[in-house]
Design a protein around this motif. Structure first.
Motif, PDB file in Angstrom:
ATOM      1  N   ILE B 111      -7.453  -6.875  76.827  1.00 48.95           N
ATOM      2  CA  ILE B 111      -6.516  -5.915  76.239  1.00 48.95           C
ATOM      3  C   ILE B 111      -5.820  -6.529  75.025  1.00 48.95           C
ATOM      4  O   ILE B 111      -5.613  -5.885  74.001  1.00 48.95           O
ATOM      5  N   ARG B 112      -5.504  -7.835  75.152  1.00 48.34           N
ATOM      6  CA  ARG B 112      -4.864  -8.512  74.015  1.00 48.34           C
ATOM      7  C   ARG B 112      -5.792  -8.517  72.798  1.00 48.34           C
ATOM      8  O   ARG B 112      -5.350  -8.325  71.665  1.00 48.34           O
ATOM      9  N   SER B 113      -7.102  -8.715  73.040  1.00 48.07           N
ATOM     10  CA  SER B 113      -8.037  -8.673  71.912  1.00 48.07           C
ATOM     11  C   SER B 113      -8.082  -7.262  71.334  1.00 48.07           C
ATOM     12  O   SER B 113      -8.254  -7.074  70.129  1.00 48.07           O
ATOM     13  N   GLY B 114      -7.898  -6.237  72.197  1.00 50.75           N
ATOM     14  CA  GLY B 114      -7.834  -4.866  71.710  1.00 50.75           C
ATOM     15  C   GLY B 114      -6.588  -4.641  70.863  1.00 50.75           C
ATOM     16  O   GLY B 114      -6.645  -4.001  69.806  1.00 50.75           O
ATOM     17  N   ILE B 115      -5.460  -5.206  71.315  1.00 54.15           N
ATOM     18  CA  ILE B 115      -4.201  -5.053  70.567  1.00 54.15           C
ATOM     19  C   ILE B 115      -4.347  -5.662  69.172  1.00 54.15           C
ATOM     20  O   ILE B 115      -3.856  -5.125  68.181  1.00 54.15           O
ATOM     21  N   ASN B 116      -5.085  -6.789  69.104  1.00 52.70           N
ATOM     22  CA  ASN B 116      -5.257  -7.446  67.807  1.00 52.70           C
ATOM     23  C   ASN B 116      -6.039  -6.608  66.805  1.00 52.70           C
ATOM     24  O   ASN B 116      -5.987  -6.865  65.605  1.00 52.70           O
ATOM     25  N   THR B 117      -6.802  -5.603  67.297  1.00 53.56           N
ATOM     26  CA  THR B 117      -7.570  -4.788  66.351  1.00 53.56           C
ATOM     27  C   THR B 117      -6.714  -3.687  65.727  1.00 53.56           C
ATOM     28  O   THR B 117      -7.134  -3.055  64.766  1.00 53.56           O
ATOM     29  N   VAL B 118      -5.509  -3.439  66.288  1.00 54.36           N
ATOM     30  CA  VAL B 118      -4.656  -2.395  65.723  1.00 54.36           C
ATOM     31  C   VAL B 118      -3.981  -2.939  64.465  1.00 54.36           C
ATOM     32  O   VAL B 118      -3.330  -3.983  64.518  1.00 54.36           O
ATOM     33  N   PRO B 119      -4.150  -2.244  63.314  1.00 54.34           N
ATOM     34  CA  PRO B 119      -3.584  -2.766  62.073  1.00 54.34           C
ATOM     35  C   PRO B 119      -2.072  -2.878  62.144  1.00 54.34           C
ATOM     36  O   PRO B 119      -1.413  -2.035  62.761  1.00 54.34           O
ATOM     37  N   PRO B 206     -26.429  -0.285  84.566  1.00 56.74           N
ATOM     38  CA  PRO B 206     -25.883   0.997  84.105  1.00 56.74           C
ATOM     39  C   PRO B 206     -24.430   0.890  83.649  1.00 56.74           C
ATOM     40  O   PRO B 206     -24.040   1.524  82.672  1.00 56.74           O
ATOM     41  N   THR B 207     -23.614   0.057  84.358  1.00 57.63           N
ATOM     42  CA  THR B 207     -22.222  -0.120  83.929  1.00 57.63           C
ATOM     43  C   THR B 207     -22.171  -0.541  82.472  1.00 57.63           C
ATOM     44  O   THR B 207     -21.416   0.017  81.672  1.00 57.63           O
ATOM     45  N   GLY B 208     -23.008  -1.535  82.132  1.00 55.59           N
ATOM     46  CA  GLY B 208     -23.022  -2.026  80.758  1.00 55.59           C
ATOM     47  C   GLY B 208     -23.462  -0.951  79.782  1.00 55.59           C
ATOM     48  O   GLY B 208     -22.835  -0.758  78.731  1.00 55.59           O
ATOM     49  N   LEU B 209     -24.528  -0.230  80.139  1.00 56.26           N
ATOM     50  CA  LEU B 209     -25.059   0.790  79.226  1.00 56.26           C
ATOM     51  C   LEU B 209     -24.061   1.936  79.033  1.00 56.26           C
ATOM     52  O   LEU B 209     -23.750   2.328  77.910  1.00 56.26           O
ATOM     53  N   ILE B 210     -23.545   2.464  80.176  1.00 53.30           N
ATOM     54  CA  ILE B 210     -22.644   3.626  80.089  1.00 53.30           C
ATOM     55  C   ILE B 210     -21.358   3.265  79.349  1.00 53.30           C
ATOM     56  O   ILE B 210     -20.940   3.949  78.415  1.00 53.30           O
ATOM     57  N   LEU B 211     -20.738   2.140  79.780  1.00 48.66           N
ATOM     58  CA  LEU B 211     -19.475   1.785  79.146  1.00 48.66           C
ATOM     59  C   LEU B 211     -19.687   1.378  77.685  1.00 48.66           C
ATOM     60  O   LEU B 211     -18.818   1.588  76.846  1.00 48.66           O
ATOM     61  N   GLY B 212     -20.862   0.801  77.382  1.00 45.42           N
ATOM     62  CA  GLY B 212     -21.171   0.485  75.985  1.00 45.42           C
ATOM     63  C   GLY B 212     -21.209   1.755  75.147  1.00 45.42           C
ATOM     64  O   GLY B 212     -20.665   1.811  74.036  1.00 45.42           O
ATOM     65  N   TRP B 213     -21.810   2.797  75.732  1.00 43.12           N
ATOM     66  CA  TRP B 213     -21.886   4.078  75.033  1.00 43.12           C
ATOM     67  C   TRP B 213     -20.496   4.693  74.878  1.00 43.12           C
ATOM     68  O   TRP B 213     -20.103   5.135  73.800  1.00 43.12           O
ATOM     69  N   VAL B 214     -19.718   4.655  75.990  1.00 43.60           N
ATOM     70  CA  VAL B 214     -18.346   5.179  75.934  1.00 43.60           C
ATOM     71  C   VAL B 214     -17.538   4.428  74.881  1.00 43.60           C
ATOM     72  O   VAL B 214     -16.823   5.034  74.071  1.00 43.60           O
ATOM     73  N   GLY B 215     -17.698   3.089  74.892  1.00 42.39           N
ATOM     74  CA  GLY B 215     -16.945   2.266  73.944  1.00 42.39           C
ATOM     75  C   GLY B 215     -17.207   2.665  72.504  1.00 42.39           C
ATOM     76  O   GLY B 215     -16.291   2.755  71.675  1.00 42.39           O
ATOM     77  N   LYS B 216     -18.480   2.911  72.186  1.00 42.68           N
ATOM     78  CA  LYS B 216     -18.833   3.323  70.828  1.00 42.68           C
ATOM     79  C   LYS B 216     -18.233   4.686  70.516  1.00 42.68           C
ATOM     80  O   LYS B 216     -17.788   4.960  69.412  1.00 42.68           O
ATOM     81  N   LYS B 217     -18.235   5.571  71.536  1.00 44.13           N
ATOM     82  CA  LYS B 217     -17.790   6.942  71.324  1.00 44.13           C
ATOM     83  C   LYS B 217     -16.283   7.024  71.083  1.00 44.13           C
ATOM     84  O   LYS B 217     -15.815   7.777  70.240  1.00 44.13           O
ATOM     85  N   VAL B 218     -15.504   6.228  71.845  1.00 44.64           N
ATOM     86  CA  VAL B 218     -14.056   6.362  71.729  1.00 44.64           C
ATOM     87  C   VAL B 218     -13.457   5.423  70.679  1.00 44.64           C
ATOM     88  O   VAL B 218     -12.294   5.551  70.343  1.00 44.64           O
ATOM     89  N   ALA B 219     -14.267   4.466  70.179  1.00 48.42           N
ATOM     90  CA  ALA B 219     -13.725   3.487  69.236  1.00 48.42           C
ATOM     91  C   ALA B 219     -13.076   4.199  68.044  1.00 48.42           C
ATOM     92  O   ALA B 219     -13.592   5.199  67.551  1.00 48.42           O
ATOM     93  N   VAL B 220     -11.912   3.675  67.623  1.00 48.22           N
ATOM     94  CA  VAL B 220     -11.226   4.260  66.477  1.00 48.22           C
ATOM     95  C   VAL B 220     -11.948   3.804  65.213  1.00 48.22           C
ATOM     96  O   VAL B 220     -12.099   2.612  64.971  1.00 48.22           O
ATOM     97  N   LYS B 221     -12.433   4.758  64.439  1.00 45.17           N
ATOM     98  CA  LYS B 221     -13.139   4.384  63.210  1.00 45.17           C
ATOM     99  C   LYS B 221     -12.128   3.949  62.168  1.00 45.17           C
ATOM    100  O   LYS B 221     -11.197   4.686  61.855  1.00 45.17           O
ATOM    101  N   ARG B 222     -12.294   2.751  61.661  1.00 45.10           N
ATOM    102  CA  ARG B 222     -11.353   2.282  60.648  1.00 45.10           C
ATOM    103  C   ARG B 222     -12.074   2.049  59.340  1.00 45.10           C
ATOM    104  O   ARG B 222     -13.144   1.532  59.324  1.00 45.10           O
TER     105      ARG B 222
END
Lengths: 298, 222
Positions: B111-119, B206-222
């Motif tokens: 989560i901390r690595s996620g926080i670091n991606t927020v400008p 499947p966990t890796g594949l599904i969540l990988g797909w979800v991750g791409k879908k919800v990622a904030v485009k910057r």
């Protein structure tokens, strides 16, 4: 001080922070007090239970802890030495131009990363007892090393692949332009640079290996550090808490020094001007899908 | 060839694995988020606590933590987490506790690595319109951080699925313990290993594949 999330603090914020600090401190103190009374109630703080470790005598260490620690380090070192070249071969194979090399390597790597290390160790133990004549005393050690090698070779393969891919494309293009063959490009240009870039990630993979040896002690009767805590506590009158605390501290010291060394190395490599600047950090390997072992790289 | 399987509850063992995974995932998501909030917060003592927790827990083997929760907490201190005298239930709950203690350190870092991606500008703008630290964190930063952290969190979840096998060390009847039991009594090593390996592949890939797909879908485009 200020950060992304909050400004330099004014008087009100400072007062509020002091309040939070006091509340948090009280909660921590309550927790410590609860642990203390729980331990005291069951007589776990008696000096007799801690004396073997803290009383100045070395018997507990020389009889139980040190042999266990030696086995832990032996299994970890051997696994690393075998897994590293194996991982390098698999990683390079995954980058091959030939489908019949690339695909099998990918299947092997993905398969062994999807399976828990403990399952691989149990498989190893049964394999050695059913199909070989390794003596029953040596089997747990062989099984632990087998499990660790299979798993870590596939993780290291991904680290090697990421390391080679992290190099600027111009490196191999320039090498091809002066007429080197594919093998030469890999051997003389890419690998030497990739190894430097990978060093921090490889060192922190050692932490995962050291931690995973403990599985052998708990499930396969491999006499490593954690297992030695059990035998010691049986001998010293059920001082489970004391023995486990000492063993946990030893693991902590070993792994913390490895982690610190890895990040020092990473900083040093990043600062160095001569390299291509590609350094594979600990975070990069954590980004490898499914990598985490019994412990997401530390 | 598959006759011997009638004597064993393979699906039941994998169900225990799934239960261990889901319960520990829920617990470590909550505790890990709190730890991450402490680590990025303005109170130095909480920051120090978060840092110390993560560094200590990450460097101790999970096996030590799980074994300690059985031998130390249960047998020595008689902490049963409300399971009374039922050893199996107590060990299951203690295994979940151990997995939460361990996994939340990795959730915190994800989560901390996620926080670091927020400008930085986002948080600055949020503060400029008068939001407090808690509001900035929970209304602006964390929602974006979570979307960026789906990938790393998926890795933690896959690792957690595999780590539940450590519960075999304290006798929780999950897949690895069943495998150990089977290979000791049957002479079908390769078949048994293939079944167990297949089971884990079914859980982790499947966990890796599904969540990988979800991750791409919800990622904030910057």
């Amino acid at each position: 001080m200020s950060s992304v999330l909050y400004d330099a603090q004014g008087p009100r914020a400072k007062r509020r922070n002091i309040l939070y600090t006091v509340v948090f401190l009280a909660a921590l103190a309550a927790l410590v007090w609860w642990v203390y009374t729980a331990l005291d109630e069951k007589n776990q703080l008696d000096w007799a239970l801690w004396k073997p470790y803290l009383g100045g005598g070395t018997e507990a260490y020389s009889t139980y802890i040190w042999p266990g620690l030696q086995n832990t380090l032996k299994a970890a070192a051997l696994s690393m030495v075998i897994a590293l070249p194996l991982g390098a071969v698999l990683g390079i194979a995954r980058l091959s131009d030939h489908v019949w090399v690339r695909v099998p390597a990918a299947v092997v790597v993905e398969f062994f990363r999807a399976i828990p290390v403990l399952v691989l160790m149990i498989f190893g133990l049964a394999l050695f007892s059913q199909y070989t004549d390794v003596s029953s005393d040596d089997r747990p050690f062989y099984a632990v090393v087998t499990g660790l090698v299979l798993y870590n070779a596939s993780v290291l393969a991904e680290i090697v692949r990421a390391g080679i891919l992290s190099l600027p494309k111009g490196q191999s293009e320039a090498a091809m332009a002066i007429g080197l063959r594919k093998g030469q490009v890999m051997r003389t240009i890419l690998l030497p640079q990739a190894v430097t870039a990978m060093l921090p990630a490889i060192v922190s993979q050692l932490v995962v290996i050291v931690k995973d040896t403990a599985l052998g002690g708990a499930v396969l009767t491999f006499p490593e550090l954690l297992a030695s805590a059990n035998t010691a506590s049986a001998y010293y009158g059920a001082n489970t808490i004391a023995s486990f605390t000492i063993v946990a501290v030893i693991y902590l010291i070993i792994n913390f020094s490895l982690t610190t060394f890895a990040s020092w190395l990473e900083g040093r490599l990043r600062r160095r001007k001569k390299s291509t600047g590609a350094v594979l950090s600990v975070e990069d390997t954590a980004g490898i899908p499914g990598h985490a072992g019994t412990g997401t790289s530390a | 060839m598959f006759d011997f399987l009638d004597d064993y509850d393979v699906l039941g063992a994998f169900w225990t694995t799934v239960q261990l995974t889901l319960l520990s995932a829920a617990g470590s998501l909550i505790w890990g988020t709190l730890l991450a909030a402490m680590r990025v917060g303005p109170v130095p003592l909480m920051r120090g606590f978060g840092t110390a927790y993560v560094n200590i827990v990450r460097n101790i083997p999970l096996t030590v933590i799980i074994l300690f929760s059985s031998l130390g907490l249960y047998q020595t201190l008689r902490i049963t987490l409300g399971a009374g005298d039922i050893v199996d239930t107590a060990n299951f709950r203690l295994a979940v506790l151990g997995l939460i203690v361990y996994t939340s350190a990795f959730v915190c870092e994800a989560i901390r690595s996620g926080i670091n991606t927020v400008p930085v500008g986002q948080a600055e703008a949020a503060r400029a319109i008068g939001l407090s630290f808690t509001q900035v964190l929970f209304l602006v930063v964390l929602p974006q951080a979570f979307r960026a952290a789906v990938g790393p969190l998926a890795n933690v979840l896959i690792a957690l699925t595999k780590n539940t096998t450590v519960a075999a060390a304290i006798g929780v009847a999950e897949a690895a313990l069943l495998m150990k039991d089977m290979v000791e009594r049957e002479a079908q090593l390769l078949l048994i290993s293939a079944i167990i390996a297949f089971g884990f592949c079914c859980l982790t890939l499947p966990t890796g594949l599904i969540l990988g797909w979800v991750g791409k879908k919800v990622a904030v485009k910057r």
